[in-house]
Design a protein around this motif. Sequence first.
Motif, PDB file in Angstrom:
ATOM      1  N   LYS A   2       0.506  -0.948  -0.173  1.00  0.00           N
ATOM      2  CA  LYS A   2       0.332  -0.224  -0.197  1.00  0.00           C
ATOM      3  C   LYS A   2       1.210   1.113  -0.093  1.00  0.00           C
ATOM      4  N   TYR A   3      -0.087   2.514  -0.868  1.00  0.00           N
ATOM      5  CA  TYR A   3       0.809   3.637  -0.699  1.00  0.00           C
ATOM      6  C   TYR A   3      -0.078   4.427  -0.324  1.00  0.00           C
ATOM      7  N   PHE A   4       0.197   5.600   0.175  1.00  0.00           N
ATOM      8  CA  PHE A   4      -0.258   6.937  -0.181  1.00  0.00           C
ATOM      9  C   PHE A   4       0.065   7.958  -0.698  1.00  0.00           C
ATOM     10  N   LYS A   5      -0.933   8.556  -1.738  1.00  0.00           N
ATOM     11  CA  LYS A   5      -0.660   8.898  -2.569  1.00  0.00           C
ATOM     12  C   LYS A   5      -1.351  11.020  -2.679  1.00  0.00           C
ATOM     13  N   GLY A   6      -0.204  11.765  -2.756  1.00  0.00           N
ATOM     14  CA  GLY A   6      -0.388  12.965  -2.551  1.00  0.00           C
ATOM     15  C   GLY A   6       0.492  13.174  -2.762  1.00  0.00           C
ATOM     16  N   THR A   7       0.441  15.183  -2.516  1.00  0.00           N
ATOM     17  CA  THR A   7       1.230  15.951  -2.896  1.00  0.00           C
ATOM     18  C   THR A   7       2.584  15.618  -2.112  1.00  0.00           C
ATOM     19  N   LEU A   8       3.000  16.584  -2.274  1.00  0.00           N
ATOM     20  CA  LEU A   8       4.866  16.795  -1.732  1.00  0.00           C
ATOM     21  C   LEU A   8       4.659  16.871   0.010  1.00  0.00           C
ATOM     22  N   THR A   9       4.175  18.481   0.494  1.00  0.00           N
ATOM     23  CA  THR A   9       3.773  18.823   1.496  1.00  0.00           C
ATOM     24  C   THR A   9       2.881  17.032   2.297  1.00  0.00           C
ATOM     25  N   GLU A  10       2.159  16.656   1.420  1.00  0.00           N
ATOM     26  CA  GLU A  10       0.688  16.524   2.163  1.00  0.00           C
ATOM     27  C   GLU A  10       1.655  14.657   3.176  1.00  0.00           C
ATOM     28  N   CYS A  11       2.522  14.127   2.150  1.00  0.00           N
ATOM     29  CA  CYS A  11       3.189  13.357   2.416  1.00  0.00           C
ATOM     30  C   CYS A  11       4.168  13.354   3.297  1.00  0.00           C
ATOM     31  N   GLU A  12       4.326  14.652   3.591  1.00  0.00           N
ATOM     32  CA  GLU A  12       5.391  15.404   4.615  1.00  0.00           C
ATOM     33  C   GLU A  12       4.593  15.375   5.745  1.00  0.00           C
ATOM     34  N   GLU A  36       8.597   9.289  -1.479  1.00  0.00           N
ATOM     35  CA  GLU A  36       8.725   9.554  -3.095  1.00  0.00           C
ATOM     36  C   GLU A  36       8.164   9.386  -4.336  1.00  0.00           C
ATOM     37  N   GLN A  37       9.011  10.056  -5.785  1.00  0.00           N
ATOM     38  CA  GLN A  37       8.129  11.238  -6.751  1.00  0.00           C
ATOM     39  C   GLN A  37       7.222   9.879  -7.470  1.00  0.00           C
ATOM     40  N   ASP A  38       5.982   9.904  -7.579  1.00  0.00           N
ATOM     41  CA  ASP A  38       5.958   8.280  -8.669  1.00  0.00           C
ATOM     42  C   ASP A  38       4.375  10.086  -9.760  1.00  0.00           C
ATOM     43  N   GLY A  39       5.217  10.249 -10.748  1.00  0.00           N
ATOM     44  CA  GLY A  39       4.444  10.818 -11.882  1.00  0.00           C
ATOM     45  C   GLY A  39       4.671  12.046 -11.218  1.00  0.00           C
ATOM     46  N   SER A  40       3.520  13.079 -11.204  1.00  0.00           N
ATOM     47  CA  SER A  40       3.776  14.581 -10.333  1.00  0.00           C
ATOM     48  C   SER A  40       3.216  14.690  -9.430  1.00  0.00           C
ATOM     49  N   ASP A  41       2.457  12.786  -8.394  1.00  0.00           N
ATOM     50  CA  ASP A  41       2.147  13.590  -7.107  1.00  0.00           C
ATOM     51  C   ASP A  41       3.652  12.478  -5.925  1.00  0.00           C
ATOM     52  N   TYR A  42       3.885  12.107  -5.361  1.00  0.00           N
ATOM     53  CA  TYR A  42       4.527  11.436  -3.913  1.00  0.00           C
ATOM     54  C   TYR A  42       4.086  10.634  -3.770  1.00  0.00           C
TER      55      TYR A  42
END
Length: 65
Positions: A2-12, A36-42
């Motif tokens: 599983k991965y949480f996917k969001g903006t860099l700020t959301e991930c941080e 980790e970058q995943d396309g335009s998201d993290y």
Amino acid sequence: MKYFKGTLTECEVLIQRLDNFYGLPNEHTYSFGYPEQDGSDYIVRIKDRHYNDLTIAEKSKVIEK
């Protein structure tokens, strides 16, 4: 996995919250994770045992790869 996917700020923000929850960093572990970058998201890896520590809003952003 599983991965949480969001903006860099959301991930941080997620990482900081989980680090605080688990008392990280400590003498054995540095941090819960790193975005980790995943396309335009993290993405941030979420182990099955940590999934229930997420909020409902965070769970809605979890994907499986």
